[in-house]
Design a protein around this motif. Structure first.
Motif, short mmCIF file in Angstrom:
data_model
loop_
_atom_site.label_atom_id
_atom_site.label_comp_id
_atom_site.label_asym_id
_atom_site.label_seq_id
_atom_site.Cartn_x
_atom_site.Cartn_y
_atom_site.Cartn_z
N ASN A 14 1.08 -1.03 0.50
CA ASN A 14 0.20 0.05 0.36
C ASN A 14 1.08 1.81 0.15
O ASN A 14 0.72 2.28 -0.89
CB ASN A 14 -0.57 0.08 1.14
N THR A 15 1.75 1.21 1.00
CA THR A 15 2.78 2.80 0.73
C THR A 15 3.52 2.53 -0.60
O THR A 15 3.89 3.60 -0.91
CB THR A 15 3.30 2.21 2.02
N GLU A 16 4.10 1.47 -0.68
CA GLU A 16 4.63 1.44 -1.76
C GLU A 16 3.73 1.75 -3.79
O GLU A 16 4.57 3.02 -4.33
CB GLU A 16 5.18 -0.28 -2.47
N GLY A 60 3.58 -1.69 14.24
CA GLY A 60 3.58 -2.03 16.04
C GLY A 60 2.02 -1.07 16.19
O GLY A 60 1.12 -1.91 16.30
N GLY A 92 -3.93 1.42 9.52
CA GLY A 92 -5.04 0.00 9.14
C GLY A 92 -6.35 1.11 9.88
O GLY A 92 -7.13 1.56 9.39
#
Ligand SMILES: Cc1cc2nc3c(=O)[nH]c(=O)nc-3n(C[C@H](O)[C@H](O)[C@H](O)COP(=O)(O)O)c2cc1C
Length: 142
Positions: A14-16, A60, A92
């Motif tokens: 998703n961040t990519e 985390g 998320g």
């Protein structure tokens, strides 16, 4: 010179996806933008670029990913004075606390932070990708 490194960590892509769209927007605005996984770049190499767009999801408990990205950012942090930096990442179930904390660290390092970090819930949809391209174009002009 308007040479941007878009450096990201991403577990599920998703961040990519955000990184690629931010780079696309920056290029469309006339900048040079290179997309690099955090494991493929050293701190010295990163500092060779004019501007840094840094991407990491919330991991985390509302922190940066701890094994690869956090050590990279911790090593970079003390050398960010005066650097133009943009932050982004996917999240998320949280409310973006990891990004607010990351912004404070970046500002505390005396970087020139571009606006607020761009956060997108899970996978960016078309609207999210458009926001990323616009963020990249804005950072190119920053
Ligand atoms: C181990 C783990 C910890 C996570 N911790 C958080 C969190 O603290 N807050 C949150 O909003 N999302 C959290 N998430 C959700 C991820 O941030 C979210 O799925 C994001 O889209 C992942 O981005 P990526 O595809 O770039 O890896 C966590 C996910 C995993 C797997």
């Amino acid at each position: 010179m308007n040479n941007i490194a878009v450096i990201f960590w991403s577990m599920s892509g998703n961040t990519e996806a955000m990184a690629q769209a931010i780079a696309q927007g920056a290029r469309e605005a006339g900048a040079q933008a290179e997309v690099l996984a955090v494991t493929d770049v050293t701190v010295d190499q990163a500092l060779g670029y004019d501007k840094l767009a840094l991407g990491c999801p919330a991991m985390g408990a509302e922190v940066l990913e701890e094994t690869e990205f956090e050590p990279f950012f911790a090593a970079l942090e003390g050398r960010l004075g005066g650097k133009k930096v943009a932050l982004f990442g996917s999240y998320g179930w949280g409310d973006g606390q990891w990004m607010r904390d990351w912004q404070l660290r970046t500002e505390g390092a005396n970087a020139n932070l571009y606006g607020d970090g761009l956060i997108i819930n899970e996978a960016p949809d078309e609207d999210g990708l458009a926001k990323c391209r616009s963020f990249g174009a804005g950072f190119a002009a920053y």
